[in-house]
Scaffold this active site. Structure first.
Site, PDB file in Angstrom:
ATOM      1  N   ARG A   1       0.819  -1.208   0.000  1.00  0.00           N
ATOM      2  CA  ARG A   1       0.000   0.000   0.000  1.00  0.00           C
ATOM      3  C   ARG A   1       0.860   1.269   0.000  1.00  0.00           C
ATOM      4  NH1 ARG A   1      -3.638   3.791   3.387  1.00  0.00           N
ATOM      5  NH2 ARG A   1      -5.254   4.191   1.853  1.00  0.00           N
ATOM      6  N   SER A   2       2.161   1.118   0.147  1.00  0.00           N
ATOM      7  CA  SER A   2       3.060   2.270   0.250  1.00  0.00           C
ATOM      8  C   SER A   2       3.539   2.717  -1.124  1.00  0.00           C
ATOM      9  CB  SER A   2       4.272   1.897   1.113  1.00  0.00           C
ATOM     10  OG  SER A   2       5.341   2.787   0.909  1.00  0.00           O
TER      11      SER A   2
END
EC number: 5.99.1.4
Length: 214
Positions: free
Chosen positions: A11-12
């Site tokens: 998700r980064s």
């Protein structure tokens, strides 16, 4: 052969902006970089973003787009976001099918020594603009490009999800034991290098330890 660990979240955006360059480093130099997937802060600390400065999100959006432009890395907002969240209230949903599936797939790939390649390929789907990256054969294609059997990975995620989650939690603890908490962080020879802007510095340190070309 040198070794290092890359702590990574699907998700980064900064993890995505770093992973392809770390993959290239591992493919061209005598260093084995093992992927260590972790769950994102939205899962581990759901109130994290509410505690940030009001300018945090605007600055982060500006910065990640300019990094992608400077480095020539395809970049677009994920469709869908790997995290299920109410946009209006910022509430993180209890059920998180996307991030749990892809992170477990990443850990299953890491078990086979292909985690870095899978993270680079899946990250490019999520953050590179692929619509509905979680559907159809998108992830199967990522696995194939990473040299993996997707059906085998999926079967392992279905049968061994709890053990995979334990390994993912152990990755997070190992990251904190190494002296950091965020991603992307490369740990080499006990030294953490946090952020997509520390790749050159990590390579410099490796060269001090005898890094050579493959």
């Amino acid at each position: 052969m040198l070794t290092a660990d890359l702590y990574f979240s699907f998700r980064s955006p900064y993890s995505y902006l770093a992973v392809g360059r770390y993959r290239q480093l591992a493919e061209t130099s005598a260093v084995d970089i093992a992927l260590r997937p972790v769950y994102p802060l939205a899962i581990r600390q759901p109130d994290f973003f509410e505690r940030n400065h009001p300018n945090w999100l605007r600055y982060t959006m500006l910065d990640m787009f300019r990094v992608s432009q400077m480095e020539g890395i395809p970049f677009g907002p994920p469709r869908p976001d790997p995290i299920v969240q109410d946009v209006a209230t910022r509430t993180i949903a209890a059920d998180q099918p996307y991030i749990r599936r892809v992170t477990r797939l990443g850990q299953a790939a890491a078990r086979r020594g292909r985690g870095l390649a899978f993270a680079a390929e899946a990250g490019r789907l999520i953050w590179g603009g692929a619509e509905n990256w979680h559907e159809g054969d998108h992830l199967a294609g990522a696995a194939e490009r990473a040299g993996l059997d997707f059906a085998e990975l999926e079967a392992e995620v279905a049968a061994d999800g709890e053990a995979l989650d334990e390994e993912i939690a152990a990755n997070q603890q190992a990251l904190e034991d190494a002296g950091h908490w965020g991603v992307p962080t490369l740990v080499f020879d006990g030294e953490p290098f946090f952020g997509q802007d520390r790749i050159a510095m990590a390579k410099w340190r490796m060269e001090q330890k005898g890094l050579s070309k493959r």
